[in-house]
Structures are given as structure tokens and as C-alpha cells.
Motif scaffolding. Structure first.
Motif, PDB file in Angstrom:
ATOM      1  N   ASN A 137       0.788  -1.166   0.023  1.00  0.00           N
ATOM      2  CA  ASN A 137       0.105   0.092  -0.094  1.00  0.00           C
ATOM      3  C   ASN A 137       1.159   1.267   0.015  1.00  0.00           C
ATOM      4  N   PRO A 138       0.702   1.848  -0.981  1.00  0.00           N
ATOM      5  CA  PRO A 138       1.832   3.417  -1.088  1.00  0.00           C
ATOM      6  C   PRO A 138       1.249   4.326  -0.308  1.00  0.00           C
ATOM      7  N   LEU A 139       0.037   4.368   0.256  1.00  0.00           N
ATOM      8  CA  LEU A 139      -0.594   5.257   1.262  1.00  0.00           C
ATOM      9  C   LEU A 139       0.371   5.394   2.543  1.00  0.00           C
ATOM     10  N   PRO A 140       0.610   6.439   2.902  1.00  0.00           N
ATOM     11  CA  PRO A 140       1.318   6.657   4.230  1.00  0.00           C
ATOM     12  C   PRO A 140       0.393   5.760   5.493  1.00  0.00           C
ATOM     13  N   PRO A 141       1.060   5.225   6.466  1.00  0.00           N
ATOM     14  CA  PRO A 141       0.126   4.640   7.645  1.00  0.00           C
ATOM     15  C   PRO A 141      -0.678   5.465   8.239  1.00  0.00           C
ATOM     16  N   TRP A 142      -0.472   6.816   8.437  1.00  0.00           N
ATOM     17  CA  TRP A 142      -1.280   8.019   9.227  1.00  0.00           C
ATOM     18  C   TRP A 142      -2.433   8.465   8.511  1.00  0.00           C
ATOM     19  N   PHE A 143      -2.520   7.888   7.038  1.00  0.00           N
ATOM     20  CA  PHE A 143      -3.654   8.264   6.338  1.00  0.00           C
ATOM     21  C   PHE A 143      -4.462   7.379   6.166  1.00  0.00           C
ATOM     22  N   LEU A 144      -5.953   7.499   7.066  1.00  0.00           N
ATOM     23  CA  LEU A 144      -6.957   6.407   6.786  1.00  0.00           C
ATOM     24  C   LEU A 144      -6.085   4.981   7.225  1.00  0.00           C
ATOM     25  N   PRO A 145      -5.911   4.779   8.493  1.00  0.00           N
ATOM     26  CA  PRO A 145      -4.946   3.793   8.848  1.00  0.00           C
ATOM     27  C   PRO A 145      -5.740   2.415   8.583  1.00  0.00           C
ATOM     28  N   GLN A 146      -6.917   2.400   8.836  1.00  0.00           N
ATOM     29  CA  GLN A 146      -7.829   1.068   8.334  1.00  0.00           C
ATOM     30  C   GLN A 146      -8.332   0.928   6.870  1.00  0.00           C
ATOM     31  N   ALA A 147      -8.296   1.785   5.970  1.00  0.00           N
ATOM     32  CA  ALA A 147      -8.711   1.538   4.903  1.00  0.00           C
ATOM     33  C   ALA A 147      -7.641   1.091   3.879  1.00  0.00           C
ATOM     34  N   THR A 148      -8.147   0.311   2.926  1.00  0.00           N
ATOM     35  CA  THR A 148      -7.503  -0.547   2.051  1.00  0.00           C
ATOM     36  C   THR A 148      -7.405   0.420   0.734  1.00  0.00           C
ATOM     37  N   GLU A 149      -6.423  -0.077  -0.290  1.00  0.00           N
ATOM     38  CA  GLU A 149      -6.658   0.627  -1.468  1.00  0.00           C
ATOM     39  C   GLU A 149      -7.942   0.382  -2.144  1.00  0.00           C
ATOM     40  N   TYR A 150      -8.569  -0.624  -2.148  1.00  0.00           N
ATOM     41  CA  TYR A 150     -10.033  -0.715  -2.534  1.00  0.00           C
ATOM     42  C   TYR A 150     -10.843   0.088  -1.919  1.00  0.00           C
ATOM     43  N   ASP A 151     -10.804   0.414  -0.725  1.00  0.00           N
ATOM     44  CA  ASP A 151     -11.573   1.415   0.092  1.00  0.00           C
ATOM     45  C   ASP A 151     -11.564   2.871  -0.488  1.00  0.00           C
ATOM     46  N   PHE A 152     -10.226   3.209  -0.754  1.00  0.00           N
ATOM     47  CA  PHE A 152      -9.772   4.434  -0.934  1.00  0.00           C
ATOM     48  C   PHE A 152     -10.337   4.631  -2.421  1.00  0.00           C
ATOM     49  N   LEU A 153     -10.381   3.885  -3.357  1.00  0.00           N
ATOM     50  CA  LEU A 153     -10.640   4.026  -4.630  1.00  0.00           C
ATOM     51  C   LEU A 153     -12.372   3.937  -4.575  1.00  0.00           C
ATOM     52  N   TRP A 154     -12.879   3.138  -3.898  1.00  0.00           N
ATOM     53  CA  TRP A 154     -14.204   3.379  -3.820  1.00  0.00           C
ATOM     54  C   TRP A 154     -14.628   4.679  -3.296  1.00  0.00           C
ATOM     55  N   LEU A 155     -14.148   5.335  -2.480  1.00  0.00           N
ATOM     56  CA  LEU A 155     -14.386   6.737  -1.775  1.00  0.00           C
ATOM     57  C   LEU A 155     -14.372   7.647  -2.906  1.00  0.00           C
ATOM     58  N   LEU A 156     -13.062   7.546  -3.425  1.00  0.00           N
ATOM     59  CA  LEU A 156     -13.190   8.492  -4.952  1.00  0.00           C
ATOM     60  C   LEU A 156     -14.137   8.493  -5.680  1.00  0.00           C
ATOM     61  N   LYS A 157     -14.465   7.212  -6.211  1.00  0.00           N
ATOM     62  CA  LYS A 157     -15.611   7.011  -7.279  1.00  0.00           C
ATOM     63  C   LYS A 157     -16.991   7.421  -6.628  1.00  0.00           C
ATOM     64  N   SER A 158     -17.026   7.193  -5.256  1.00  0.00           N
ATOM     65  CA  SER A 158     -18.100   7.671  -4.804  1.00  0.00           C
ATOM     66  C   SER A 158     -18.553   9.331  -4.666  1.00  0.00           C
ATOM     67  N   LEU A 159     -17.320   9.836  -4.293  1.00  0.00           N
ATOM     68  CA  LEU A 159     -17.316  11.605  -4.413  1.00  0.00           C
ATOM     69  C   LEU A 159     -17.407  11.935  -5.737  1.00  0.00           C
ATOM     70  N   PHE A 160     -17.142  11.257  -6.872  1.00  0.00           N
ATOM     71  CA  PHE A 160     -16.782  11.871  -8.118  1.00  0.00           C
ATOM     72  C   PHE A 160     -18.112  12.388  -8.710  1.00  0.00           C
ATOM     73  N   PRO A 161     -19.334  11.898  -8.597  1.00  0.00           N
ATOM     74  CA  PRO A 161     -20.593  12.565  -9.176  1.00  0.00           C
ATOM     75  C   PRO A 161     -20.628  13.905  -8.485  1.00  0.00           C
ATOM     76  N   ALA A 162     -20.451  13.994  -7.112  1.00  0.00           N
ATOM     77  CA  ALA A 162     -20.619  15.373  -6.508  1.00  0.00           C
ATOM     78  C   ALA A 162     -19.602  16.434  -7.131  1.00  0.00           C
ATOM     79  N   PHE A 163     -18.536  15.982  -7.283  1.00  0.00           N
ATOM     80  CA  PHE A 163     -17.359  16.587  -7.897  1.00  0.00           C
ATOM     81  C   PHE A 163     -17.786  17.235  -9.383  1.00  0.00           C
TER      82      PHE A 163
END
Length: 356
Positions: A199-225
Motif C-alpha cells: 500500500n503506497p498510502l502513508p500509515p497515518w492516512f486512513l489507517p484502516q482503509a485499503t486501496e480498494y476502500d480508497f478508490l471506492w471513496l474517490l468514485k463515490s465522491l466523483f458525481p458530486a465533484f
């Protein structure tokens, strides 16, 4: 619930979210940004706050519905070692074991914790889970370059086409650029997260989130963007052609007024000459008349001739302004209609059901 039912539910949720933003959120944002309703800075701040708050509430509800991931179930982070995961599992298993916990949902929680432990303790399954989520474990999914490129291309090309149709027209040019920039940035992030080992994300950034969770979050927020860019882009757009057209029309009207005044002056001069205004009056008119360059100082030029020369120049300028206005009006007639919006909706539905 079966996997097909899960896919159908996800598809329905995607369509619901899309129509929610398209038919509810965007009109409300346009109402906030309507000129004259609030001050310019306040309108922008209110619109951004509304979109951010709504996106946060909607995403929060979706995350609550999804429930915690395996790291959240065990109370560990994605950087936890197998020993830490094992200790957390032992502690929870003692609390949730059906023989020791009388809660009616203890057995279900115990099974979920055990499944999380089994996946995270296996290094290969843990890598698959971090990249592709629970569905990746169920389908025994592995990283395949061809499949990844195909899925990524389908998603971003479909969203790019919808964004293009949604932002047809000159007034949406900036919004289109912002949306495409966001798509490119999201694509880069996804490629980095999926193709990198670990996981290239730093350990302090959303420490329990996986790469899959982070991508889901981005795609979930994209319609609002997307809808935010669309609303703000149209609000901040400055139509330079319209301003130039108004300026040229004003100049054209001014030229017409000057021509009318000069015509009255010419009639007056001719009346003076006809009734014997005398050379003194003629000389005064020549001296006090408007300067038209070097030709105005030529001896023998009569006031009527100079006024006629000025009229000819104003007529020529008026014709030039009229031609420029006509050209701008012909260029401004090619504005987009609502057809792009309906095509975008139809394209979203077709692509959604075709690839899901």
C-alpha cells in the motif's frame, strides 16, 4: 444475498445516485448560484458548502451501510503485523464466541471476525483483499494487466463521454476541463494503487482503509465533484463575445446619433449659405468645426464638404461595426441545447447495464 443480487443492488445504487445528483442536486445548486440571489462570493461559498455537506452525508450513509472492513472488524490497521492481527482475533473471539456471548447476533459477528482473521493472516489473500475487496476474495481475483486495463478503460471512457455530453456548450468549457482533470488525477491514483506492491498510502492516512476502500471513496465522491464543476463553471463563465457584441451595438447606436446631428448641422449650414451667411460665418465654421486630420487644413474646403467627409467616414465605421455585430451573432447561435443532457442520461443507462 447472491452475487448477482449484489451486482444488481450496486447497479441500482449507481443509477439512483446519478439521477439524484442530476435532477435534485444540480437544480438546487443552480438556484443558489442564480445571479442576484446572493453576493458573488457568498453564492460560491454556499454552493461549495452545500455540495460538500451533501456528498459527506451521502458517502457517510453508504459507508455505514457497507459496514467496517476486515481491519475495522479486528480493530487493527493495514500496517499491522500477523502477530498483532492474531492477538486482536483472540481477544474478539473470546468476547463473541456463541458459547460465551448470549447476544442473538453473536454467532454472525463471530463468523465475520473469523473470516477477517483467515483472510488477513494469509499474505496472498490479504494482498487480494487490499486491492479488490471482498469480491476479489470470493472470485479468487488476481491482478491481470489486460483485465485491469479493460475495466479501467470502460469506467473512465464512459464517465468521460458522459462528462463531455453534460458539459456541451461554450459556457461549460472550464467545467469540462476541471472534470477531465479530476478524471485524469483519479486514473493516475488508481493505477498507482493497483499496480504497486503493498500500500503506497502513508500509515497515518486512513489507517484502516485499503486501496480498494480508497478508490471506492474517490468514485463515490466523483458525481458530486462533476456536478459541482458543472454548476460553478457555468456560474463563473464570462461571455466575452456577448460583452463585445453589446459594446459594438452601443458604438453603432452612437454613430447613428452622430450622423443625425451632422445631418442637422449640414442642413443649417446650407441654409446659412443660401440666405447669405457671408464669408465670415463660413470661415468661423471651418475654424470651429471638428478636426479630421491633415485634410481639414486644406484651403478652400467648405463647411458642407468637411461635414460630408465626416459623414462618409462615420458611415464606413458604422458598416464595419454592423458587420462585426452580425458575425458575432452568427457565431453565438451555435449554443448547446438540452439534447446533450438527455443523450448523457441514455448513454449512462446503456453503458451501466451493458458492462454490469
Amino acid at each position: 444475498m447472491s452475487e448477482s443480487a449484489d451486482a444488481g443492488s450496486d447497479d441500482f445504487s449507481g443509477l439512483t445516485g446519478f439521477f439524484f445528483y442530476a435532477f435534485i442536486v444540480h437544480p438546487i445548486t443552480a438556484w443558489i448560484l442564480r445571479p442576484g440571489r446572493f453576493e458573488r462570493k457568498k453564492s460560491i461559498l454556499y454552493a461549495i458548502a452545500f455540495l460538500a455537506g451533501l456528498a459527506a452525508i451521502k458517502t457517510g450513509l453508504e459507508m455505514q451501510q457497507r459496514g467496517p472492513n476486515y481491519y475495522g472488524l479486528l480493530g487493527v490497521t493495514r500496517s499491522s503485523s500477523p502477530l498483532e492481527i492474531k492477538r486482536a482475533y483472540k481477544k474478539l473471539s473470546l468476547q463473541l464466541h456463541p458459547d460465551k456471548n448470549p447476544s442473538p447476533d453473536a454467532s454472525e459477528k463471530f463468523d465475520a471476525v473469523k473470516q477477517a482473521h483467515d483472510v488477513l493472516m494469509d499474505l496472498e489473500f490479504r494482498e487480494v483483499y487490499n486491492k479488490f475487496g471482498v469480491e476479489g476474495i470470493r472470485n479468487n481475483k488476481r491482478y491481470d494487466e489486460t483485465q485491469f486495463l479493460m475495466e479501467t478503460a470502460i469506467y473512465y471512457i464512459s464517465y468521460g463521454m458522459m462528462a463531455f455530453m453534460l458539459t456541451l456548450g461554450r459556457a461549460s468549457g472550464d467545467a469540462r476541463n476541471w472534470i477531465f482533470t479530476g478524471l485524469i488525477a483519479m486514473l493516475v491514483v488508481e493505477v498507482v494503487l493497483i499496480t504497486s506492491r503493498g500500500n503506497p498510502l502513508p500509515p497515518w492516512f486512513l489507517p484502516q482503509a485499503t486501496e480498494y476502500d480508497f478508490l471506492w471513496l474517490l468514485k463515490s465522491l466523483f458525481p458530486a465533484f462533476l456536478n459541482g464543476c458543472r454548476s460553478l463553471g457555468a456560474y463563473l463563465y464570462v461571455d466575452l463575445d456577448a460583452q463585445t457584441r453589446q459594446l459594438l451595438l452601443a458604438l453603432q447606436e452612437q454613430n447613428k446619433d452622430i450622423l443625425l446631428v451632422l445631418r442637422d448641422i449640414q442642413i443649417g449650414v446650407q441654409a446659412i449659405q443660401t440666405h447669405g451667411g457671408g464669408p465670415t460665418g463660413t470661415a468661423r465654421l471651418v475654424t470651429d468645426g471638428p478636426s479630421t486630420g491633415s485634410s481639414s487644413s486644406v484651403g478652400g474646403a467648405t463647411p458642407t464638404g468637411k461635414i460630408k467627409e465626416l459623414q462618409d467616414r462615420l458611415r464606413s465605421s458604422n458598416n464595419t461595426v454592423a458587420a462585426a455585430v452580425q458575425q458575432l451573432q452568427s457565431d453565438g447561435t451555435g449554443k448547446s441545447s438540452n439534447m446533450g443532457f438527455y443523450l448523457m442520461i441514455l448513454g449512462y443507462i446503456v453503458i451501466s447495464y451493458m458492462f454490469n
